[in-house]
Design a protein around this motif. Structure first.
Motif, PDB file in Angstrom:
ATOM      1  N   GLY A 139     -43.707-110.028 -12.548  1.00 47.52           N
ATOM      2  CA  GLY A 139     -43.788-108.601 -12.471  1.00 47.52           C
ATOM      3  C   GLY A 139     -44.070-107.815 -13.718  1.00 47.52           C
ATOM      4  O   GLY A 139     -43.473-106.657 -13.782  1.00 47.52           O
ATOM      5  N   GLY A 160     -45.753 -93.589  -7.366  1.00 49.67           N
ATOM      6  CA  GLY A 160     -45.181 -94.869  -7.180  1.00 49.67           C
ATOM      7  C   GLY A 160     -43.788 -94.907  -7.901  1.00 49.67           C
ATOM      8  O   GLY A 160     -43.556 -94.576  -8.950  1.00 49.67           O
ATOM      9  N   TYR A 166     -45.065-103.401  -8.916  1.00 48.71           N
ATOM     10  CA  TYR A 166     -45.811-103.765  -7.426  1.00 48.71           C
ATOM     11  C   TYR A 166     -47.173-104.191  -7.649  1.00 48.71           C
ATOM     12  O   TYR A 166     -47.608-104.888  -6.821  1.00 48.71           O
ATOM     13  CB  TYR A 166     -45.612-102.410  -6.427  1.00 48.71           C
ATOM     14  N   ARG A 167     -47.814-103.546  -8.679  1.00 53.98           N
ATOM     15  CA  ARG A 167     -49.141-103.980  -8.816  1.00 53.98           C
ATOM     16  C   ARG A 167     -49.140-105.551  -8.986  1.00 53.98           C
ATOM     17  O   ARG A 167     -50.192-106.325  -8.645  1.00 53.98           O
ATOM     18  CB  ARG A 167     -49.826-103.108 -10.005  1.00 53.98           C
ATOM     19  N   LEU A 169     -46.516-107.705  -8.462  1.00 51.64           N
ATOM     20  CA  LEU A 169     -45.974-108.594  -7.545  1.00 51.64           C
ATOM     21  C   LEU A 169     -46.946-108.742  -6.401  1.00 51.64           C
ATOM     22  O   LEU A 169     -47.215-110.034  -6.069  1.00 51.64           O
ATOM     23  CB  LEU A 169     -44.929-107.662  -6.743  1.00 51.64           C
ATOM     24  N   TYR A 170     -47.708-107.570  -5.944  1.00 53.88           N
ATOM     25  CA  TYR A 170     -48.780-107.933  -4.725  1.00 53.88           C
ATOM     26  C   TYR A 170     -49.955-108.449  -5.221  1.00 53.88           C
ATOM     27  O   TYR A 170     -50.952-108.891  -4.550  1.00 53.88           O
ATOM     28  CB  TYR A 170     -48.674-106.482  -3.956  1.00 53.88           C
ATOM     29  N   PRO A 238     -38.229-109.052  -2.682  1.00 47.37           N
ATOM     30  CA  PRO A 238     -39.408-107.955  -2.595  1.00 47.37           C
ATOM     31  C   PRO A 238     -40.455-108.143  -1.712  1.00 47.37           C
ATOM     32  O   PRO A 238     -41.027-107.244  -1.214  1.00 47.37           O
ATOM     33  CB  PRO A 238     -39.451-107.630  -4.037  1.00 47.37           C
ATOM     34  N   PHE A 242     -43.229-106.484   2.708  1.00 46.89           N
ATOM     35  CA  PHE A 242     -44.664-106.859   2.693  1.00 46.89           C
ATOM     36  C   PHE A 242     -45.122-107.715   3.914  1.00 46.89           C
ATOM     37  O   PHE A 242     -45.909-107.514   4.709  1.00 46.89           O
ATOM     38  CB  PHE A 242     -45.264-107.456   1.399  1.00 46.89           C
ATOM     39  N   LYS A 272     -42.806 -97.513  -0.934  1.00 43.04           N
ATOM     40  CA  LYS A 272     -42.920 -97.748  -2.640  1.00 43.04           C
ATOM     41  C   LYS A 272     -43.237 -96.555  -3.351  1.00 43.04           C
ATOM     42  O   LYS A 272     -43.299 -96.558  -4.341  1.00 43.04           O
ATOM     43  CB  LYS A 272     -44.001 -98.685  -2.647  1.00 43.04           C
TER      44      LYS A 272
END
Length: 299
Positions: A139, A160, A166-167, A169-170, A238, A242, A272
Motif C-alpha cells: 500500500g 479521496g 487505495y491506488r 491496493l486496488y 480492505p 471491493f 473512499k
C-alpha cells in the motif's frame, strides 16, 4: 495547508492502535507469512523504542530496494516532523502514544517491504517489475514514479480519504492481469489472500454456527463474513467492500438492472471519499431530504 490537514487526520486514525498488520499487511500475511511475522516483530519493537539495528543488519538489501523503488515510507499516514502535522506528537501524555503507535505503523510497512524484496531478489529487470508489485502489496505506491503532479496530489487529497493507499491496493488487481514478474507476484498475492481469507471465513463461521457463510445473498450485510459472538467480521480486510461491490454489481447486471449495478459501484467510490467530500454529501442530503443514507443505502 489543506493537504497537510488531511494527512494529519489520516495519521491520527491509524495511530493509537496496531491494526496495520491486517490492513496494510493483509496481502503480506497470506503471500509471505514469515515476512509478515518479521514485520510484526519490527512494529511491536518500534512501540518500545526507535531502533536502527534492523537497518544496520540489512543495509545492503534496503539500499538496493530503495534504489529499485520497492521500499518507500507510508508518508500518507505518518505525522510530519514539524509544523501543523506534528501537533499530536507534542501533546502531554498522548503525544508519546501517538508517536510510538505511528512509528509502529511505519516500521511494519518498512520491514514488510524489505522482507518481500529480500525474497524476490534476482536480476535487475525482474526486480524493477517486482518492485511495483511490492509497493502495491504494502500500500505504498509512489507518486514520483507514477509521475503524478503536486496539483493532482492536492486534488486527490481533497477527493479521496487515502488516495495513495487505495491506488496501490486496488492497483494489485489491475497488475494481476499484466505479464511479467510483477504480474506474477500480484496474481500470487491476490490468489493467496482470496484463498486464505475464504478458508478462514468458512472455517470460523462453521465452527461458530455449524453452517456455511453467506456468499449468495449479496444484499445482506453478512455477505462474505463469519460470525463472532453476536456480530460479524471479515477476513478480507480492505478488499471486502471491493469484492462485495463486484458481487452485487454482477448479480444486478445478470438480473437486467444495470442502473442498480452502476449505483452500487458509485456507492463504493463514495465510501473512499475524503472527510470533506463525505461531510459535504451528508450535509446536502440532510438539507434537501431531511435524512442521510449509509454506504449500504440504509437511512
Amino acid at each position: 495547508v489543506s493537504e497537510e490537514a488531511f494527512r494529519l487526520w489520516r495519521s491520527m486514525l491509524v495511530s493509537l492502535d496496531l491494526s496495520a498488520g491486517y490492513i496494510q499487511g493483509q496481502q503480506l500475511f497470506f503471500r509471505n507469512n514469515v515476512a509478515w511475522w518479521r514485520a510484526q516483530a519490527g512494529s511491536l519493537g518500534a512501540v518500545l523504542r526507535q531502533t536502527m539495528e534492523y537497518v544496520a543488519k540489512n543495509y545492503d538489501v534496503i539500499d538496493e530496494g530503495i534504489r529499485n523503488g520497492a521500499i518507500l515510507p507510508p508518508t500518507e499516514y505518518l505525522f510530519a516532523q514539524k509544523g501543523f502535522g506534528a501537533l499530536p506528537t507534542r501533546l502531554p501524555v498522548l503525544g508519546s502514544a501517538f508517536t510510538r503507535t505511528n512509528r509502529a505503523f511505519e516500521w511494519f510497512t518498512f520491514v514488510g517491504q524489505v522482507e518481500l524484496y529480500r525474497a524476490a531478489q534476482g536480476n535487475v529487470e525482474e526486480l524493477v517489475s517486482l518492485s511495483s508489485s511490492i509497493r502495491k502489496i504494502m500500500g505504498t505506491e509512489s507518486y514520483a514514479i507514477l509521475g503524478v503532479s503536486r496539483r493532482q496530489r492536492v486534488v486527490e487529497s481533497w477527493i479521496g480519504f487515502a488516495p495513495r493507499f487505495y491506488r496501490a491496493l486496488y492497483g494489485t488487481v489491475g497488475q494481476a492481469f499484466t505479464p511479467g514478474p510483477g504480474g506474477d507476484s500480484a496474481r500470487k498475492a491476490l490468489g493467496a489472500m482470496i484463498a486464505g481469507a475464504t478458508a478462514i471465513t468458512v472455517g470460523a463461521h462453521y465452527a461458530s454456527t455449524g453452517k456455511l457463510p453467506n456468499f449468495t445473498e449479496v444484499e445482506k450485510e453478512t455477505w462474505g463474513k463469519f460470525k463472532v459472538g453476536d456480530s460479524y467480521a471479515s477476513a478480507y480486510g480492505p478488499f471486502h467492500s471491493f469484492f462485495r461491490t463486484l458481487a452485487r454489481a454482477g448479480v444486478y447486471s445478470s438480473q437486467g438492472d444495470p442502473g442498480r449495478a452502476a449505483q452500487e459501484v458509485g456507492r463504493f467510490f463514495k465510501s473512499k471519499g475524503s472527510l470533506a467530500v463525505r461531510g459535504a454529501e451528508t450535509f446536502a442530503e440532510l438539507a434537501v431530504t431531511g435524512e442521510s443514507r449509509t454506504f449500504e443505502g440504509e437511512r
